[in-house]
Design a protein around this motif. Sequence first.
Motif, PDB file in Angstrom:
ATOM      1  N   CYS A  64      14.697  29.420 110.996  1.00  0.00           N
ATOM      2  CA  CYS A  64      15.342  28.925 109.774  1.00  0.00           C
ATOM      3  C   CYS A  64      14.371  28.923 108.595  1.00  0.00           C
ATOM      4  O   CYS A  64      14.798  29.062 107.439  1.00  0.00           O
ATOM      5  N   CYS A  65      13.069  28.794 108.858  1.00  0.00           N
ATOM      6  CA  CYS A  65      12.096  28.824 107.759  1.00  0.00           C
ATOM      7  C   CYS A  65      12.061  30.208 107.114  1.00  0.00           C
ATOM      8  O   CYS A  65      12.014  30.332 105.886  1.00  0.00           O
ATOM      9  N   SER A  66      12.083  31.254 107.934  1.00  0.00           N
ATOM     10  CA  SER A  66      12.139  32.619 107.397  1.00  0.00           C
ATOM     11  C   SER A  66      13.447  32.849 106.644  1.00  0.00           C
ATOM     12  O   SER A  66      13.458  33.487 105.580  1.00  0.00           O
ATOM     13  N   GLU A  67      14.532  32.330 107.186  1.00  0.00           N
ATOM     14  CA  GLU A  67      15.834  32.472 106.524  1.00  0.00           C
ATOM     15  C   GLU A  67      15.807  31.814 105.149  1.00  0.00           C
ATOM     16  O   GLU A  67      16.368  32.332 104.185  1.00  0.00           O
ATOM     17  N   SER A  68      15.159  30.663 105.061  1.00  0.00           N
ATOM     18  CA  SER A  68      15.047  29.984 103.774  1.00  0.00           C
ATOM     19  C   SER A  68      14.128  30.761 102.834  1.00  0.00           C
ATOM     20  O   SER A  68      14.462  30.980 101.660  1.00  0.00           O
ATOM     21  N   PHE A  69      12.991  31.200 103.347  1.00  0.00           N
ATOM     22  CA  PHE A  69      11.987  31.892 102.535  1.00  0.00           C
ATOM     23  C   PHE A  69      12.560  33.119 101.833  1.00  0.00           C
ATOM     24  O   PHE A  69      12.284  33.357 100.642  1.00  0.00           O
ATOM     25  N   ILE A  70      13.350  33.904 102.535  1.00  0.00           N
ATOM     26  CA  ILE A  70      13.863  35.138 101.948  1.00  0.00           C
ATOM     27  C   ILE A  70      14.942  34.888 100.890  1.00  0.00           C
ATOM     28  O   ILE A  70      15.385  35.829 100.224  1.00  0.00           O
ATOM     29  N   ARG A  71      15.333  33.625 100.708  1.00  0.00           N
ATOM     30  CA  ARG A  71      16.332  33.279  99.693  1.00  0.00           C
ATOM     31  C   ARG A  71      15.721  32.653  98.443  1.00  0.00           C
ATOM     32  O   ARG A  71      16.433  32.123  97.592  1.00  0.00           O
ATOM     33  N   SER A  72      14.405  32.715  98.333  1.00  0.00           N
ATOM     34  CA  SER A  72      13.751  32.151  97.150  1.00  0.00           C
ATOM     35  C   SER A  72      14.177  32.906  95.890  1.00  0.00           C
ATOM     36  O   SER A  72      14.281  34.130  95.886  1.00  0.00           O
ATOM     37  N   ALA A  73      14.412  32.135  94.828  1.00  0.00           N
ATOM     38  CA  ALA A  73      14.815  32.743  93.555  1.00  0.00           C
ATOM     39  C   ALA A  73      13.721  32.665  92.499  1.00  0.00           C
ATOM     40  O   ALA A  73      13.691  33.455  91.573  1.00  0.00           O
ATOM     41  N   HIS A  74      12.800  31.704  92.606  1.00  0.00           N
ATOM     42  CA  HIS A  74      11.744  31.525  91.598  1.00  0.00           C
ATOM     43  C   HIS A  74      10.425  31.201  92.304  1.00  0.00           C
ATOM     44  O   HIS A  74      10.142  30.046  92.581  1.00  0.00           O
ATOM     45  N   PRO A  75       9.597  32.195  92.584  1.00  0.00           N
ATOM     46  CA  PRO A  75       9.812  33.630  92.358  1.00  0.00           C
ATOM     47  C   PRO A  75      10.666  34.246  93.454  1.00  0.00           C
ATOM     48  O   PRO A  75      10.845  33.655  94.516  1.00  0.00           O
ATOM     49  N   LEU A  76      11.182  35.444  93.184  1.00  0.00           N
ATOM     50  CA  LEU A  76      11.944  36.174  94.194  1.00  0.00           C
ATOM     51  C   LEU A  76      11.041  36.537  95.356  1.00  0.00           C
ATOM     52  O   LEU A  76       9.870  36.877  95.175  1.00  0.00           O
ATOM     53  N   VAL A  77      11.593  36.461  96.553  1.00  0.00           N
ATOM     54  CA  VAL A  77      10.764  36.721  97.733  1.00  0.00           C
ATOM     55  C   VAL A  77      10.236  38.157  97.738  1.00  0.00           C
ATOM     56  O   VAL A  77       9.148  38.416  98.238  1.00  0.00           O
ATOM     57  N   LYS A  78      10.978  39.090  97.168  1.00  0.00           N
ATOM     58  CA  LYS A  78      10.493  40.476  97.124  1.00  0.00           C
ATOM     59  C   LYS A  78       9.221  40.577  96.289  1.00  0.00           C
ATOM     60  O   LYS A  78       8.322  41.374  96.605  1.00  0.00           O
ATOM     61  N   ASP A  79       9.117  39.769  95.227  1.00  0.00           N
ATOM     62  CA  ASP A  79       7.894  39.769  94.424  1.00  0.00           C
ATOM     63  C   ASP A  79       6.733  39.155  95.198  1.00  0.00           C
ATOM     64  O   ASP A  79       5.584  39.600  95.081  1.00  0.00           O
ATOM     65  N   VAL A  80       7.040  38.116  95.989  1.00  0.00           N
ATOM     66  CA  VAL A  80       5.986  37.471  96.780  1.00  0.00           C
ATOM     67  C   VAL A  80       5.466  38.421  97.850  1.00  0.00           C
ATOM     68  O   VAL A  80       4.256  38.641  97.988  1.00  0.00           O
ATOM     69  N   VAL A  81       6.386  39.011  98.609  1.00  0.00           N
ATOM     70  CA  VAL A  81       6.003  39.832  99.763  1.00  0.00           C
ATOM     71  C   VAL A  81       5.434  41.180  99.347  1.00  0.00           C
ATOM     72  O   VAL A  81       4.449  41.662  99.914  1.00  0.00           O
ATOM     73  N   LEU A  82       6.034  41.807  98.341  1.00  0.00           N
ATOM     74  CA  LEU A  82       5.639  43.161  97.972  1.00  0.00           C
ATOM     75  C   LEU A  82       4.549  43.220  96.906  1.00  0.00           C
ATOM     76  O   LEU A  82       3.918  44.257  96.726  1.00  0.00           O
ATOM     77  N   SER A  83       4.342  42.122  96.175  1.00  0.00           N
ATOM     78  CA  SER A  83       3.398  42.176  95.063  1.00  0.00           C
ATOM     79  C   SER A  83       2.326  41.093  95.106  1.00  0.00           C
ATOM     80  O   SER A  83       1.149  41.365  94.924  1.00  0.00           O
ATOM     81  N   MET A  84       2.727  39.832  95.355  1.00  0.00           N
ATOM     82  CA  MET A  84       1.778  38.725  95.245  1.00  0.00           C
ATOM     83  C   MET A  84       0.845  38.640  96.441  1.00  0.00           C
ATOM     84  O   MET A  84      -0.351  38.378  96.293  1.00  0.00           O
ATOM     85  N   ILE A  85       1.397  38.795  97.634  1.00  0.00           N
ATOM     86  CA  ILE A  85       0.581  38.731  98.847  1.00  0.00           C
ATOM     87  C   ILE A  85       0.681  40.061  99.587  1.00  0.00           C
ATOM     88  O   ILE A  85       1.503  40.912  99.248  1.00  0.00           O
ATOM     89  N   SER A  86      -0.166  40.203 100.576  1.00  0.00           N
ATOM     90  CA  SER A  86      -0.079  41.358 101.453  1.00  0.00           C
ATOM     91  C   SER A  86       0.354  40.842 102.820  1.00  0.00           C
ATOM     92  O   SER A  86      -0.476  40.414 103.626  1.00  0.00           O
ATOM     93  N   LEU A  87       1.670  40.795 103.047  1.00  0.00           N
ATOM     94  CA  LEU A  87       2.199  40.275 104.307  1.00  0.00           C
ATOM     95  C   LEU A  87       2.010  41.343 105.379  1.00  0.00           C
ATOM     96  O   LEU A  87       2.842  42.212 105.597  1.00  0.00           O
ATOM     97  N   ASP A  88       0.892  41.258 106.062  1.00  0.00           N
ATOM     98  CA  ASP A  88       0.497  42.322 106.978  1.00  0.00           C
ATOM     99  C   ASP A  88       1.075  42.162 108.380  1.00  0.00           C
ATOM    100  O   ASP A  88       1.119  43.128 109.146  1.00  0.00           O
ATOM    101  N   TYR A  89       1.475  40.947 108.718  1.00  0.00           N
ATOM    102  CA  TYR A  89       2.041  40.747 110.052  1.00  0.00           C
ATOM    103  C   TYR A  89       3.089  39.649 110.002  1.00  0.00           C
ATOM    104  O   TYR A  89       2.813  38.523 109.573  1.00  0.00           O
TER     105      TYR A  89
END
Length: 374
Positions: A64-89
């Motif tokens: 459920c934590c992942s389900e919540s995380f991917i619904r972030s709007a500020h900032p968008l999760v795509k910006d967090v995962v693809l730009s802000m951090i390097s989610l390697d695993y």
Amino acid sequence: MAGLETFYEVMRRQGITRRSFLKYCSLTAAALGLGPEFVPEIAHAMENKPRTPVLWLHGLECTCCSESFIRSAHPLVKDVVLSMISLDYDDTLMASAGHQAEAILDEVMEKYKGNYILAVEGNPPLNEDGMYCIIGGKPFVDQLKKVAKDAKAVISWGSCASHGCVQAARPNPTRATPVHEVILDKPIIKVPGCPPIAEVMTGVITYMLTFDRLPELDRQGRPKMFYSQRIHDKCYRRPHFDAGQYVEAFDDEGARKGYCLYKVGCKGPTTYNACSTTRWNDGVSFPIQSGHGCIGCSEDGFWDKGSWYARLTDLKGVGFGIEANADRVGMAAAGVVGGGIAVHAAVSALKRARHKDADQQSTPADHNNKGEAA
């Protein structure tokens, strides 16, 4: 950290203009509750600091934590995962699996030793040598200790990692154990909730990446920026609590009028979280606004504290500043109004009686003197 692009470089490569980048920094500052003077600091950090590698592990949990995380709007999760951090695993979100995924984990741990963040969703069971949760053919507790050894910091996502949650509820046959009771030598940020609010999760990451330090934590290890106030403190139904107006049953008139849900089990007065301010689903609503009381999911041991619909015992009427439980608050409010009316009536009657006695005791000479004076 060589080889990783900065956040700004990634955005420019994706065609984002400088103006849009600065707007993003302003929105980030606002989302973190920071003033405009922090915008240049955020911009400088994102222009110069390389993206931080993040390794996200999963133990006993429901995702459920992942389900919540991917619904972030500020900032968008795509910006967090693809730009802000390097989610390697992250074995839930990553495309690879099996030996390929495990190879990536080992590679990042070696290449960025001491510079990656470990995010943990779920907890390790310790009974039977950890055999109740197996990852890659080995107990999860072994993987957790191995990856945490060279991590810069650890984030415990959700109540499972922070407190144990339902897996650790009595009688806890697997000995499900919170992360901080297994990893003892690393700074740990607890982000409890079942699940945590999406913007709380991304907000914690954004703060750490921007300022290169942990957010200020309370005594339980939770970020004060999101867990310093009770839900009750900012709840829009709080005035009804102070006025002694309660829902007695979910289908009564009080429920239709939006009265306080304390008597039907709301745990808002004892739960620290940002639900009543940040809310859920891009700020649309939260459980109390939807008509259901808070279940206290971000507090330690909430599964073992009785029914969700059993009210807290002898909660004091804070708004009155008196020692009274909820049953007496309503009567106290009515009593204050009724008492005020009664006092007013008594004073008026006493004044009338005094005037009447004075008239009866006055002599004819007094009346003549009054007439001459007139």
